[in-house]
Structure formats: C-alpha cells, structure tokens
Design an enzyme around this catalytic site. Sequence first.
Site, PDB file in Angstrom:
ATOM      1  N   TYR A  10       0.675  -1.141  -0.047  1.00  0.00           N
ATOM      2  CA  TYR A  10      -0.017   0.293  -0.041  1.00  0.00           C
ATOM      3  C   TYR A  10       0.927   1.321  -0.056  1.00  0.00           C
ATOM      4  CZ  TYR A  10      -3.228   3.515   2.208  1.00  0.00           C
ATOM      5  OH  TYR A  10      -3.592   4.753   2.391  1.00  0.00           O
ATOM      6  N   TYR A 139       4.370  -5.838  17.365  1.00  0.00           N
ATOM      7  CA  TYR A 139       4.635  -5.126  16.298  1.00  0.00           C
ATOM      8  C   TYR A 139       5.319  -3.895  16.714  1.00  0.00           C
ATOM      9  CZ  TYR A 139       3.489  -1.483  12.713  1.00  0.00           C
ATOM     10  OH  TYR A 139       3.357  -0.746  11.806  1.00  0.00           O
ATOM     11  N   LYS A 143       9.283  -2.758  15.592  1.00  0.00           N
ATOM     12  CA  LYS A 143       9.760  -1.498  14.829  1.00  0.00           C
ATOM     13  C   LYS A 143      10.961  -0.607  15.689  1.00  0.00           C
ATOM     14  CE  LYS A 143       7.210  -1.735  10.902  1.00  0.00           C
ATOM     15  NZ  LYS A 143       7.728  -1.498   9.642  1.00  0.00           N
ATOM     16  N   PHE A 167       1.346   7.894  11.866  1.00  0.00           N
ATOM     17  CA  PHE A 167       0.300   7.676  12.661  1.00  0.00           C
ATOM     18  C   PHE A 167      -0.847   6.815  11.701  1.00  0.00           C
ATOM     19  CE2 PHE A 167       0.818   9.509  16.702  1.00  0.00           C
ATOM     20  CZ  PHE A 167       2.237   9.590  16.587  1.00  0.00           C
ATOM     21  N   HIS A 187      -8.317  -2.108   8.821  1.00  0.00           N
ATOM     22  CA  HIS A 187      -8.194  -0.482   8.883  1.00  0.00           C
ATOM     23  C   HIS A 187      -9.545   0.049   9.061  1.00  0.00           C
ATOM     24  CE1 HIS A 187      -3.725  -1.419   8.041  1.00  0.00           C
ATOM     25  NE2 HIS A 187      -3.696  -0.698   9.335  1.00  0.00           N
ATOM     26  N   PHE A 206     -15.476  -0.635  17.621  1.00  0.00           N
ATOM     27  CA  PHE A 206     -14.762  -1.191  18.818  1.00  0.00           C
ATOM     28  C   PHE A 206     -14.766  -0.448  20.141  1.00  0.00           C
ATOM     29  CE2 PHE A 206     -12.416  -3.704  15.371  1.00  0.00           C
ATOM     30  CZ  PHE A 206     -13.086  -4.649  15.201  1.00  0.00           C
ATOM     31  N   ARG A 219      -7.857   9.145  16.650  1.00  0.00           N
ATOM     32  CA  ARG A 219      -6.693   8.868  15.604  1.00  0.00           C
ATOM     33  C   ARG A 219      -6.329  10.086  14.820  1.00  0.00           C
ATOM     34  NH1 ARG A 219      -6.874   5.510  19.082  1.00  0.00           N
ATOM     35  NH2 ARG A 219      -6.280   3.171  18.863  1.00  0.00           N
ATOM     36  N   ARG A 280     -11.485  -3.169  21.215  1.00  0.00           N
ATOM     37  CA  ARG A 280     -10.352  -4.145  20.610  1.00  0.00           C
ATOM     38  C   ARG A 280      -9.137  -4.013  21.534  1.00  0.00           C
ATOM     39  NH1 ARG A 280      -8.483  -2.783  14.447  1.00  0.00           N
ATOM     40  NH2 ARG A 280      -7.342  -1.259  15.719  1.00  0.00           N
ATOM     41  N   ASP A 283      -6.200  -1.056  21.931  1.00  0.00           N
ATOM     42  CA  ASP A 283      -6.291   0.184  21.188  1.00  0.00           C
ATOM     43  C   ASP A 283      -6.314   1.474  22.433  1.00  0.00           C
ATOM     44  OD1 ASP A 283      -6.939  -0.424  18.704  1.00  0.00           O
ATOM     45  OD2 ASP A 283      -8.961  -0.679  18.787  1.00  0.00           O
TER      46      ASP A 283
HETATM   47  N1  UFG Z   1     -11.928   0.254  14.207  1.00  0.00           N
HETATM   48  C1  UFG Z   1     -13.292   0.125  14.486  1.00  0.00           C
HETATM   49  N2  UFG Z   1     -13.754  -0.687  13.683  1.00  0.00           N
HETATM   50  C2  UFG Z   1     -13.081  -1.598  12.651  1.00  0.00           C
HETATM   51  C3  UFG Z   1     -11.747  -1.151  12.562  1.00  0.00           C
HETATM   52  C4  UFG Z   1     -11.162  -0.254  13.253  1.00  0.00           C
HETATM   53  O1  UFG Z   1     -13.872   0.595  15.427  1.00  0.00           O
HETATM   54  O2  UFG Z   1     -13.542  -2.491  12.179  1.00  0.00           O
HETATM   55  C5  UFG Z   1     -11.315   1.411  15.216  1.00  0.00           C
HETATM   56  C6  UFG Z   1     -10.424   0.823  16.002  1.00  0.00           C
HETATM   57  O3  UFG Z   1     -10.627   0.337  17.154  1.00  0.00           O
HETATM   58  C7  UFG Z   1      -9.227   2.226  16.167  1.00  0.00           C
HETATM   59  C8  UFG Z   1      -9.768   2.976  15.206  1.00  0.00           C
HETATM   60  O4  UFG Z   1     -10.760   2.608  14.563  1.00  0.00           O
HETATM   61  O5  UFG Z   1      -9.901   2.951  17.238  1.00  0.00           O
HETATM   62  C9  UFG Z   1      -8.491   2.768  13.746  1.00  0.00           C
HETATM   63  O6  UFG Z   1      -8.272   1.459  13.949  1.00  0.00           O
HETATM   64  P1  UFG Z   1      -7.336   1.166  12.662  1.00  0.00           P
HETATM   65  O7  UFG Z   1      -6.982  -0.441  12.788  1.00  0.00           O
HETATM   66  O8  UFG Z   1      -7.684   1.764  11.300  1.00  0.00           O
HETATM   67  O9  UFG Z   1      -5.748   1.562  12.902  1.00  0.00           O
HETATM   68  P2  UFG Z   1      -5.080   1.694  14.249  1.00  0.00           P
HETATM   69  O10 UFG Z   1      -4.956   2.916  14.966  1.00  0.00           O
HETATM   70  O11 UFG Z   1      -5.375   0.761  15.151  1.00  0.00           O
HETATM   71  O12 UFG Z   1      -3.732   1.228  13.771  1.00  0.00           O
HETATM   72  C10 UFG Z   1      -2.513   2.059  12.932  1.00  0.00           C
HETATM   73  C11 UFG Z   1      -1.828   1.479  12.265  1.00  0.00           C
HETATM   74  C12 UFG Z   1      -1.203   0.358  12.613  1.00  0.00           C
HETATM   75  C13 UFG Z   1      -0.507   0.983  13.974  1.00  0.00           C
HETATM   76  C14 UFG Z   1      -1.145   1.759  14.938  1.00  0.00           C
HETATM   77  C15 UFG Z   1      -0.551   2.465  16.001  1.00  0.00           C
HETATM   78  O13 UFG Z   1      -2.590   0.717  11.201  1.00  0.00           O
HETATM   79  O14 UFG Z   1      -0.150  -0.104  12.109  1.00  0.00           O
HETATM   80  O15 UFG Z   1      -2.303   2.603  14.318  1.00  0.00           O
HETATM   81  O16 UFG Z   1       0.406   3.394  15.422  1.00  0.00           O
HETATM   82  F1  UFG Z   1       0.244   0.129  14.684  1.00  0.00           F
END
Ligand code: UFG
Length: 328
Positions: A10, A139, A143, A167, A187, A206, A219, A280, A283
């Site tokens: 990506y 993870y 890094k 981020f 994501h 979540f 975020r 989740r 988080d």
């Molecule tokens: N979320 C939902 N429902 C979903 C998917 C996500 O509510 O089906 C929420 C998550 O709980 C979170 C937010 O949406 O609160 C964003 O979630 P993502 O999975 O899109 O992204 P993250 O913040 O978990 O992860 C990102 C990067 C990771 C990295 C992380 C911390 O994708 O690689 O930030 O830096 F590790």
Amino acid sequence: MILVVGGAGYIGSHMVKLLLAQGREVCTLDNLSTGFRDAVLGGEFHQIDLADAPAVDALMASRRFDAVMHFASSIVVGESVKDPAKYYRNNVANTLNLLEAMVRHKVGRFIFSSTAAIFGEPQRVPIDEDHPKQPVNPYGASKWMIERVLADFGHAYGLKSVCLRYFNACGADPEGRIGERHDPETHLIPLLLQVASGRRPNISVFGRDYPTPDGTCIRDYIHIEDLCTAHLLAVDHLVAGGDSRAFNLGNGTGFSVQEVLETVRRVTGHPIPVVDSPRREGDPARLVADSTRVRQQFGWTPRYADLDLIVRHAWAWEQKCAGMPAHR
Ligand code: UFG
C-alpha cells in the site's frame, strides 16, 4: 537510483509512483506476499524475499543505490500478539539482512517506516518524538528494535537513516490509479468504504466507552500522498549529506471513529449500518502526532489534511477495486 523495499504494498506503491513522477530512477524489491505486482507503476521490479539474504546481497551488488526505503513489514497488531515469531522474523531478522547487505555494499542512506505503536499507551497527547518508547505489542516492539539497530549501525558503520513514525496512513492516489488493498483488511476507513460499496454488511465500532467526547477512539489520519512526500524530503536530506533523524508523522488533528463514520456516510451517501462491539484489545483512547519537528526541520506541510478529501480519494479507489480480482 532508489531501492523501494516493499514497493508493491500500500504505502510502498504510492512511494514508487511519487518517485517516478519526480523523474527518479526506481527499483522495487517485493516478495508479493501481501503486495500486488500491478500496483508497481514503473521502474525495475525484483521478486525477492528479504529472508533470502544471498538474493538481497546480489541485488545490492548489481546496482548503485543512492538510498533504500523500507516499507516491507508485517503490520497487524493483533496478529503480532498471537504470532510474535512472525513479527520478529519479518520485521527484525529480515530487515537485518537488508541492512547488512547495505553495509557490505556501502549503500549509506536508509528511510525506515516506523510507527506510532513504538510509544505504547500514550503518557501525553499530542505525541512528540521524545515521548517514552514503551511498545505494548510485538509489532511496535519490532519497529522500535530496528530504530535501535539503526542508531547502532549509524555509530558503528556510518549508516545514515531517517525513521518516520506513521500515525494512521490512509487515502489513495489522488488520480485513482492505486490505493489500499489489504487482505484481510483491518483498517477503519477501507472497512467503512467496503460497507458503502456493498462488500460488507456493516461495520463494528470497537468500544463507545473511551474517555473521549463521543466515547470512540481518536486517531490522526494522514493521507498517503503527504506521508510519501515526507519520504522524498527525507531522502533529499540524506543525499545532501544530512544526519540521522526520527520524526512523528501525522496531521496533528484527531478524529474519532464516530466522526470518521459520519464523514464516510456524508461522502458516500450510504447509511453504513453499525454493530456496536466491545473494545479491541490494545487500542489506546487517543493517538495524535505532534509533527512540529518534521514541519520545522524538513518544511513538510500536509496537502491533504482534510478528512473529507482523504475519504473521497479512498472512496474513488474502493469503487474502482471492489470488482478487481485478488491476483498478485
Ligand atoms: N476500528 C473500529 N472498527 C473496525 C476497525 C477499526 O472501530 O472495524 C477502530 C479501532 O478500534 C481504532 C480506529 O478504528 O480505534 C482505527 O483503527 P485502525 O485499525 O484503522 O488503525 P489503528 O489505529 O489500530 O492502527 C494504526 C496502524 C497500525 C499501528 C497503529 C498504532 O494501522 O499499523 O495505528 O500506531 F500500529
């Protein structure tokens, strides 16, 4: 010539696109385990696995690389908790193969895809570069290990590096040629758009009991094009003889899951049915970057900070790729 490792993924594929648009010579290395060959819009392509140290070494010997950008890693936080070996193997051991080949062949500039996950549960927000690094999952730990390795390689072998701690990377090529294509997708924004396009029936939110104004997690969503622009500035800095640095990369603005959901509803005109689900694991409530340093030191300015625009670009891509075959 720039070597883009993970250039079929990506973020890597958007980087290749941007480098080509700048008229730079590009060589992509990718094992196609998660990337797509047709996402690489030009330049050389080599299907090589970083685990194959002799093949990595041979490629490094065969070209004169000005710099290496490294996007190839495993990125799913939950999976890293269940299968840490995969993360330490892919993200640490295989990266060492790459770095050692660079040292052997005197390739001295490295741009590393790091992550906000190195900080763990934030002690203060927005998060600046000096925030303590206490990753809470393999993870993030993998890094952070490489950031430490780079500091030591810089000291011992003179390898110069820029670590960019992303981020929430999101959005797609503004011209619609490439975009996010993870399988499985985890994501938030692409999942919401898959609901809008009819590929999924609903989205799970979540947790609604976080200490945030609407109870959902906040975020910092950064457009893939802005993220790649920071890499260009980083490579130019090193080519000009600059020293090693590390930067947090985000817009500095937080959006809650609920706000993203409403933006997707507005942009797509789709109601997006929601299933309220438990939190989740792992988080944090709020992750927002303080990117003052990269703005001041590199003059980086995000061009696509507007969430509507980010979602519009991602939506155009989702509509294009919803019917695409899953071939690599
Ligand atoms: N979320 C939902 N429902 C979903 C998917 C996500 O509510 O089906 C929420 C998550 O709980 C979170 C937010 O949406 O609160 C964003 O979630 P993502 O999975 O899109 O992204 P993250 O913040 O978990 O992860 C990102 C990067 C990771 C990295 C992380 C911390 O994708 O690689 O930030 O830096 F590790």
